[in-house]
Every structure is written in C-alpha cells, then in structure tokens.
Scaffold this active site. Structure first.
Site, PDB file in Angstrom:
ATOM      1  CB  ALA A  71      54.266  53.810 -12.322  1.00  0.00           C
TER       2      ALA A  71
ATOM      3  CG  ASN B 261      40.133  47.927  -0.795  1.00  0.00           C
ATOM      4  OD1 ASN B 261      39.440  48.690  -0.114  1.00  0.00           O
ATOM      5  ND2 ASN B 261      41.447  47.851  -0.623  1.00  0.00           N
TER       6      ASN B 261
ATOM      7  CD  GLN C 176      33.308  41.139  -2.729  1.00  0.00           C
ATOM      8  OE1 GLN C 176      33.071  40.198  -3.489  1.00  0.00           O
ATOM      9  NE2 GLN C 176      32.428  41.561  -1.839  1.00  0.00           N
TER      10      GLN C 176
ATOM     11  CB  SER D 198      41.070  35.394  -1.650  1.00  0.00           C
ATOM     12  OG  SER D 198      40.242  35.555  -0.497  1.00  0.00           O
ATOM     13  NE  ARG D 199      35.257  37.771   0.675  1.00  0.00           N
ATOM     14  CZ  ARG D 199      34.492  38.849   0.615  1.00  0.00           C
ATOM     15  NH1 ARG D 199      33.330  38.815   0.000  1.00  0.00           N
ATOM     16  NH2 ARG D 199      34.892  39.978   1.176  1.00  0.00           N
TER      17      ARG D 199
ATOM     18  CG  ASP E  99      54.741  40.153  -4.179  1.00  0.00           C
ATOM     19  OD1 ASP E  99      53.967  40.582  -3.315  1.00  0.00           O
ATOM     20  OD2 ASP E  99      55.627  40.841  -4.717  1.00  0.00           O
TER      21      ASP E  99
ATOM     22  CG  ASP F  19      48.237  48.977  -8.614  1.00  0.00           C
ATOM     23  OD1 ASP F  19      47.245  49.638  -8.267  1.00  0.00           O
ATOM     24  OD2 ASP F  19      49.319  49.012  -8.001  1.00  0.00           O
TER      25      ASP F  19
END
EC number: 2.7.1.15
Length: 298
Positions: free
Chosen positions: A41, A182, A211, A213-214, A237, A243
């Site tokens: 969703a 990931n 990845q 924050s990379r 957040d 997604d």
C-alpha cells in the site's frame, strides 16, 4: 503510466520513544499513532502521489482497520476495485517503534497471508492491463513467485522489492525486470561471499541495492558502477522511505527515464519523505520532487 501493486495492506501502530529499547527492556513511549501502511500500500500511494495511475491488489479483513485502509487508498487516488475483503480475518498490522532517526518493525500478516495463488488467478486478466507489476515480501513468498512466473509468461515487466528479507530463487531473479533489495536482503539472496560490485555486474540495470543514508547503487550496462548519494534531509521519521524510493523508481522507469535519472528522482523523493512523520503521510507529490530537482525531470 499504469502500475499494479500486488502486496500488503497494513495498519501501522506507531510509537515514538527516546530510543529503541534493548532486549528485555521496557521504555516509556512519547506517543502512539494509528497510520495506514503496509509495503504494498505504501508503494502504491507513493506512485499515485507522483502522478501514476495505480491499482492495489491484495486482501483486508472486514474490520474497522480494513475499512479505514480502503478509504485511505481511495483518497490517495489508488484504485481498490479488486482488493478482497475477508470475513473473520483481521487486517494486517505492523507495530513500529520510531526513535533515534530509525525504526524497528514487527508485522502481523492477518489478511495479507491470504493473498494466495487462487487470488492471483482471479486477477490475472486485470494485471495484463498494466505497464508494470510491483511486488514485495509481505504476502506469502509462494504467491510472489507464482505472480512473477505468471507475469513473465505474459511479458509484463515486474519490480520485486524483496522485503522483508527472504531468499529469492535464482530463476525468479532472472525473470524479474528489476530487483531492489537493501544490503541485508542482497546478502541473504546472493550470499555473504559475494562482493557487492560482483553482484551488481552480474545483473546490470536489473539489481538495484539501497544503502540507507549512503544512497543507492547499481551497475550500468557499460559496466560502470553507478552510485547515487542520498539527499541530505532533516530526518523526522525514516518509516516508508524505502517504499517511497521504490514507488518513485517505478514511476520514472514507466515514464521512460533511464536508470540513472530514475534513481536520482527516487532518492530525492525518499529523502523528502523522511522529513515528515508517518510512511504515507510523508510521501511527496510530483510537484515537490520536481521543485527539489529544479524542474529537471524527463
């Protein structure tokens, strides 16, 4: 752009706390919220916000959560004509703790576990009307495999986001158009002994590894490893960022972008999504992403 999502529809019970609790530890939460979610969703809503024509396929229970979730999808512009409402089965539920710019998630499948092969057979004619089918792992894995094989036979492009982590047979990797794990999920699928660049070079412009924050990395058909850095964000957040990235990537690929431009767009959308609370409520519109990119969208 017409995209179909076959996947999960959950209600997210989200608590915020100072930090993620340790094993056996009890912490006091700052707040609790009931927020529409589910990876399927979420990705459908992300696509709709970015201007695509989207239909959600899956199951909910005949409870209050199911009614609220269907209403929410419809309000976001996602078609739900073929979502099956099951009597006596609870709607899927995700329990999320948000703290320290990160989150932990425990999922109770509920009606999502009833998205079976018979259901896919019942919607097979509808799926053939779409430009792309998008799948995740919050419905039974055997259903995911069955759907990939069916779409492959019908020559319908498929994006598989293999989350939560589960092994994916090699024949399914070969059949999908794009695979978007990931780093943890990629290791589970391909093995710890495989170097990331080796994995990417084996599946150029098919395997896309996120990845965090990379940013995100893939291999171009030329053999060049393409690394797209994450957008610098004021993080509120991270729930739903992956997604959002997947949804945005699908939209731009369907719009005809090359993989480089699609990933730049997707990373930008994902970064914007982290600046607001909640998975779907934080997802940006096409106008917001275009503004961030300075109007440079193909």
């Amino acid at each position: 752009m017409k995209l179909a999502v076959v996947g999960s529809i959950n209600m997210d019970m989200t608590v915020t706390a100072e930090r993620i609790p340790l094993k056996g530890e009890t912490l006091r939460a700052d707040s609790i919220s009931r927020i529409p979610g589910g990876k399927g969703a979420n990705q459908a809503v992300a696509m709709a916000r970015l201007g695509a024509e989207v239909e959600m396929f899956g199951c909910v229970g005949d409870d209050d959560n199911g009614k609220l979730l269907l209403k929410n999808l419809q309000g976001a512009g996602v078609r739900t004509d073929h979502v099956r409402v099951l009597e006596g089965v609870p709607t899927g539920l995700a329990m999320i703790t948000v703290a320290e710019n990160d989150n932990t998630i425990v999922v109770v499948p509920g009606a999502n576990g009833k998205v079976d092969q018979a259901y896919v057979d019942s919607i097979s004619g509808e799926l053939g009307k779409y430009d792309m089918v998008v799948l995740q792992h919050e419905i039974p894995l055997e259903t995911v495999i069955y759907t990939v094989k069916m779409c492959h036979e019908k020559k319908i492009p498929v994006v598989l986001n293999p989350a939560p982590a589960a092994a994916v047979p090699e024949e399914i990797v070969d059949m999908v158009t794009y695979l978007t794990p990931n780093e943890h999920e990629a290791v589970l699928i391909f093995g710890e002994q495989k170097d990331t660049e080796d994995m990417l070079r084996k599946y150029p412009e098919k395997l896309v590894i996120t990845q965090g924050s990379r940013g995100v990395v893939t291999c171009l058909r030329s053999g060049e490893i393409l690394r797209v850095p994450a957008r610098m964000s004021e993080v509120a957040d991270t729930t739903g960022a992956g997604d959002t990235l997947n949804g945005a990537f699908c939209v731009r690929i369907c719009a005809g972008d090359d993989i480089r431009d699609a990933l730049v767009y997707a990373n930008t959308a994902a970064g914007l999504s982290t600046e607001k609370f909640g998975a779907q409520s934080g997802m940006p519109s096409a106008e917001e992403v275009e503004r961030e990119l300075g109007g440079k969208i193909g």
